[in-house]
Design an enzyme around this catalytic site. Structure first.
Site, PDB file in Angstrom:
ATOM      1  N   VAL A   1       0.875  -1.167   0.000  1.00 42.40           N
ATOM      2  CA  VAL A   1       0.000   0.000   0.000  1.00 42.40           C
ATOM      3  C   VAL A   1       0.915   1.220   0.000  1.00 42.40           C
ATOM      4  O   VAL A   1       1.877   1.291   0.778  1.00 42.40           O
ATOM      5  CB  VAL A   1      -0.937   0.016   1.230  1.00 42.40           C
ATOM      6  CG1 VAL A   1      -1.774   1.289   1.260  1.00 42.40           C
ATOM      7  CG2 VAL A   1      -1.833  -1.222   1.237  1.00 42.40           C
TER       8      VAL A   1
ATOM      9  N   TYR B   1       0.581  -7.507  11.162  1.00 43.89           N
ATOM     10  CA  TYR B   1       0.151  -8.900  11.001  1.00 43.89           C
ATOM     11  C   TYR B   1      -0.152  -9.552  12.346  1.00 43.89           C
ATOM     12  O   TYR B   1      -1.144 -10.263  12.491  1.00 43.89           O
ATOM     13  CB  TYR B   1       1.216  -9.714  10.268  1.00 43.89           C
ATOM     14  CG  TYR B   1       1.518  -9.218   8.871  1.00 43.89           C
ATOM     15  CD1 TYR B   1       0.518  -8.714   8.045  1.00 43.89           C
ATOM     16  CD2 TYR B   1       2.816  -9.236   8.376  1.00 43.89           C
ATOM     17  CE1 TYR B   1       0.810  -8.264   6.773  1.00 43.89           C
ATOM     18  CE2 TYR B   1       3.107  -8.788   7.103  1.00 43.89           C
ATOM     19  CZ  TYR B   1       2.098  -8.299   6.301  1.00 43.89           C
ATOM     20  OH  TYR B   1       2.375  -7.851   5.044  1.00 43.89           O
TER      21      TYR B   1
END
Length: 172
Positions: A95, A139
């Site tokens: 991103v 994550y």
């Protein structure tokens, strides 16, 4: 339109230049732009002709009024002998920096979860560079993903693959 409006969709052939640009930006972020060898021809071949990989793109704006490509998730399917089922391997997730912390990474994972369940995948795997602590934190904290410390990644590049053909095996 707010600057946080975005949408995600599967990559289409006309998106190849944006895919190449995002791959290059990822390579720069990972401090390895010299290793980015993907070309429009290779991406077209492997995403749309041989179908060995798949990709999702995030765009600013809306599906009705799309803006620029701001993120990429490139993935393929593997197979687990232990589960007897396929798995989804996320090769790259990127991103653009100015669009991070807006939920796009989570949205990519939500879309990938749908794909994984449609394909009866037992798990999703990906790798992250050891120095990339912001991604590791994302994550582990946002996705509750677990590091696979007991595995060591192995790789052969093109020359190594070619050299395999000259191996000899012992015959009984």
């Amino acid at each position: 339109m707010s600057d946080s409006a975005y949408f995600i969709r599967p990559v289409q052939p006309q998106d190849v230049p944006a895919v190449i640009q995002l791959i290059y930006e990822l390579a720069v972020y990972e401090k390895a732009p010299h290793l980015a060898k993907a070309t429009p021809e290779l991406i077209t071949k492997h995403l749309f002709e041989t179908h060995v990989a798949n990709a999702l793109l995030a765009f600013s704006g809306s599906a009705e009024a799309p803006g620029e490509a701001i993120g990429l998730a490139l993935y393929f399917f593997n197979f687990s002998t232990w589960t007897g089922r396929p798995g989804l391997y996320l090769e790259d997730l990127y991103v653009k920096p100015e669009h991070r912390s807006k939920g796009i990474g989570k949205a990519f994972f939500k879309e990938l979860a749908v794909v994984a369940q449609e394909k009866d995948c037992a798990r999703m795997d990906w790798s992250v560079l050891k120095w990339n602590q912001p991604s590791i934190d994302f994550y582990e904290q946002s996705l509750n993903a677990k590091a696979q410390d007991e595995w060591v990644g192995m790789r052969l590049e093109e020359d190594g693959i070619e050299n395999l053909k000259s191996l000899t095996s012992k015959k009984a």
